[in-house]
Scaffold this motif. Structure first.
Motif, short mmCIF file in Angstrom:
data_model
loop_
_atom_site.label_atom_id
_atom_site.label_comp_id
_atom_site.label_asym_id
_atom_site.label_seq_id
_atom_site.Cartn_x
_atom_site.Cartn_y
_atom_site.Cartn_z
N PRO A 1 0.81 -1.23 0.00
CA PRO A 1 0.00 0.00 0.00
C PRO A 1 0.84 1.27 0.00
N GLU A 2 1.99 1.24 0.67
CA GLU A 2 2.87 2.41 0.70
C GLU A 2 3.45 2.69 -0.69
N ASP B 1 1.97 1.79 -3.52
CA ASP B 1 0.86 2.19 -4.38
C ASP B 1 0.48 3.65 -4.21
N ASP B 2 0.46 4.12 -2.94
CA ASP B 2 0.04 5.51 -2.73
C ASP B 2 1.21 6.50 -2.68
N GLY B 3 2.44 5.98 -2.84
CA GLY B 3 3.60 6.86 -2.91
C GLY B 3 4.21 7.26 -1.58
N THR B 4 3.62 6.86 -0.47
CA THR B 4 4.16 7.26 0.84
C THR B 4 5.49 6.57 1.15
N ARG C 1 3.11 -4.51 -8.72
CA ARG C 1 1.88 -3.89 -8.24
C ARG C 1 0.72 -4.88 -8.29
N GLY D 1 9.48 7.49 -7.42
CA GLY D 1 8.36 6.55 -7.35
C GLY D 1 8.36 5.56 -8.49
#
Length: 238
Positions: A74-75, A77-80, A155, A236
């Motif tokens: 998830p990190e 995927d959302d770029g965090t 992904r 990213g």
């Protein structure tokens, strides 16, 4: 292990939505054990069937998928993940920390409920409860490493994980003998069979193959995940 990274990962993994997913299957396992107990089917055959078909073949890979991919995918995927990678923390340490978080979650939500469910049915008769708890633990550690790696390199980690766990291990492994050697489930069952003296438990993979396979796959997956994180661009892009 980096405690800051571990704390962040635990909070993200044990969020409201994921904690429900992590609790659902273990509670179902214990519920089924209680149901068998009440209907008078608390014997070794029933216990082994529940452990084999549900605990180690269904619950464990699904929990492994949730925990292993959930600590990092998830990190990404959302770029965090970029904020974490920009910190002065070794990327292999980040990978190792996230692996340890996933493995510890699987120990709590998979191995412990497995022991409880088996103990409810047959106590620790012939070492069934302790054998399957240990088998689930070591297989869960391997799943944590493999699904962590998938979360780093693709992904589509969830889709690939489902194909491996439910198609390869469950379907292909049931019909093709050679495929069983490449099944984490079967490696865990080999550990369980070594601990348990039950005459109804027969491992399809030898312990001499299962132990090296577990070590190589676990260590290799975590090492590879660390290497891939090193190559992860701060923009990213991989």
């Amino acid at each position: 292990m980096n405690t800051v990274v571990a704390g962040i990962t635990y909070r993200a993994l044990l969020g409201r939505r994921r904690i429900l997913l992590l609790l659902l299957l273990p509670l179902a396992l214990i519920g089924l054990a209680i149901l068998l107990l009440f209907v008078g089917s608390a014997d070794q055959r029933s216990a082994l069937l529940l452990m084999d078909k549900f605990a180690i073949a269904t619950m464990l890979p699904l929990l492994g998928l949730i925990a292993g991919t959930g600590v990092i995918a998830p990190e990404i995927d959302d770029g965090t993940i970029i904020h974490l990678l920009s910190k002065p923390i070794s990327r292999p340490i980040i990978a190792g920390t996230k692996f340890l978080v996933a493995a510890s979650v699987l120990a709590l939500f998979a191995a412990v409920p497995t022991y409880i469910a088996a103990w409810l049915l047959v106590r620790n008769e012939d070492g069934i409860a302790s054998g399957f708890a240990l088998g689930v633990l070591v297989a869960g550690i391997a799943y944590a490493a493999v699904f962590l790696l998938l979360g780093v390199i693709t992904r589509h980690a969830v889709a690939i994980g489902v194909i491996y766990a439910l198609v390869w291990e469950t379907l292909v492994g049931s019909f093709i003998t050679g495929a069983q050697k490449f099944s984490i489930q079967q490696w865990g069952q080999a550990i369980a069979a070594q601990i348990s003296d039950s005459p109804f438990l027969d491992a399809k993979v030898t312990l001499g193959f299962a132990i090296p396979a577990l070590i190589i796959v676990t260590a290799g997956a975590v090492f590879w995940a660390g290497l891939r994180l090193r190559k992860f661009s701060l923009t990213g892009d991989e």
